[in-house]
Write an enzyme that holds these catalytic residues in place. Structure first.
Site, PDB file in Angstrom:
ATOM      1  CG  ASP A  46      67.695  52.822 -42.713  1.00  0.00           C
ATOM      2  OD1 ASP A  46      67.989  52.376 -41.587  1.00  0.00           O
ATOM      3  OD2 ASP A  46      66.524  53.056 -43.053  1.00  0.00           O
ATOM      4  CG  HIS A  58      69.243  55.945 -39.886  1.00  0.00           C
ATOM      5  ND1 HIS A  58      67.986  55.420 -40.094  1.00  0.00           N
ATOM      6  CD2 HIS A  58      69.248  57.158 -40.501  1.00  0.00           C
ATOM      7  CE1 HIS A  58      67.260  56.272 -40.815  1.00  0.00           C
ATOM      8  NE2 HIS A  58      68.012  57.333 -41.073  1.00  0.00           N
TER       9      HIS A  58
END
Length: 380
Positions: free
Chosen positions: A222, A244
């Site tokens: 993430d 991410h």
């Protein structure tokens, strides 16, 4: 049942009493003897070293100038509670700290206080036992997973140095209501969760001021960095892989929705979904201002090299930006690198964005035809 270590027996006090008494009889209960052997208190230094005896009560933790946690096994459903430490306390992790499995929300570790120093000794690891939790759903269902490390309400000149986190079930560092905090040389290795790990944000920052994160090495699934609110935040010299990217937001929909004076610099994002990302919430209010990304190198990006959008709702873009969280004074300087052929180089979707400085060279992917509301000088 969830337990908090501060509610257990205060072995520190017991250890002090025993040190002044005659040697224990050979028939002493083994568990008590082992517990006493695990606690050493000299001149304000408190050491916990028996793997079978997790950090005890520490009702007397406020008397410890130094707390050494050495190869401790924390029971399932239990927070390693290092909150409310006296000013200037030094916490040292040695060996491998492990955490038993239980479905609960955590955190596994919590630290608070003023002028607190947390250090990972050479070779030390905090292992979150993530493989037993990972189910591909993160915080969106499935097993209830504990967050790892709360760095909340750390004030003064506090620091967290050279700590290695392995296999976090979900979010790693939650930095909230902190000021003057420095995190340096942090390693987060969640590479074993690449197939099933989810929502394993490395550093989430909220309602904090004057925070510096330097030299982080992150492998996760993430955001490497997510700043949801705060001012005076610096991230420098980091390497982010598998996640991410370096993110502002999403901003909006919380009690604090202001991000200002942020510097993200001299960092690399590789083999990740996004490189640079700023996102605000559809229909929300707040502001993003004075954000600088400088000397950012991208490689192996699979979705967006640079993505800035004002259309997030329930964690997903809608394609319809709103102006309640203006994005102003953004600088992207020497943001460069490559994305995969199926990715998009740059995507900007604004309703209210202005005063940007744009020096971006991202290649290898597609050119977006859906950019809108571009500030002067910005190109997709």
């Amino acid at each position: 049942m969830v337990h908090i270590l501060s509610s257990a027996l205060s072995l520190l006090r017991l250890g002090a009493a025993v040190s002044a008494a005659p040697a224990p009889a050979p028939t002493a209960a083994p568990n008590v003897a082992d517990a006493l052997a695990a606690v050493e208190k000299r001149a304000g230094s408190c050491t916990f070293s028996d793997p079978a005896v997790p950090l005890p009560a520490i009702k007397s933790k406020a008397s410890c100038a130094t707390i050494v946690i050495s190869a401790v096994a924390v029971p399932s459903g239990t927070t390693l509670d290092l909150t409310g430490l006296k000013s200037g306390t030094h916490v040292v992790f040695e060996g491998t700290t492990t955490f038993g499995y239980e479905e609960w929300s955590g955190p596994l570790v919590s630290v608070s206080g003023t002028d607190i120093t947390v250090t990972g000794a050479s070779g030390s690891v905090l292992d979150g036992n993530g493989a037993k939790y990972w189910d591909g759903k993160g915080t969106n269902g499935g097993k209830t997973k504990p967050k790892f490390f709360y760095a909340h309400s750390l004030k003064g000149k506090s620091s967290i140095n050279n700590v290695k986190i392995l296999n976090s079930p979900v979010q790693v560092f939650s930095i909230n209501s902190a000021s003057g905090l420095t995190l340096s040389g942090i390693t987060i290795d969640n590479s074993a969760g690449n197939s099933l790990g989810h929502n394993t944000d490395a550093f989430d920052v909220g309602s904090s001021t004057d925070i510096t994160i330097s030299g982080a090495n992150v492998q996760n699934q993430d955001d490497c960095l997510a700043i949801n609110s705060g001012t005076g935040i610096t991230f420098t010299g980091g390497t982010c892989s598998g996640g991410h990217g370096l993110s502002i937001g999403s901003v909006g929909g919380r009690s604090d929705n202001v991000v200002s004076d942020v510097i993200i610099e001299s960092s690399t994002v590789k083999n990740s979904a996004n490189g640079v990302r700023i996102k605000t919430v559809l229909g929300a209010t707040g502001s993003v201002s004075g954000v600088t990304y400088k000397d950012i190198t991208l490689s192996g990006i699979t979705s967006y090299g640079v993505v800035i959008e004002q259309d997030y709702e329930n964690g997903s873009p809608t394609g319809k930006p709103t102006s309640g969280v203006p994005i102003t004074g953004v600088t992207l300087s020497n943001v460069h690198g490559t994305v995969s052929s199926s990715a998009t180089n740059v995507y900007v979707l604004c309703a209210k964005c202005s005063g940007w400085t744009w020096d971006v060279n991202v290649t290898g992917g597609k050119t977006s035809t859906k950019c809108a509301g571009l500030p002067s000088g910005v190109k997709c």
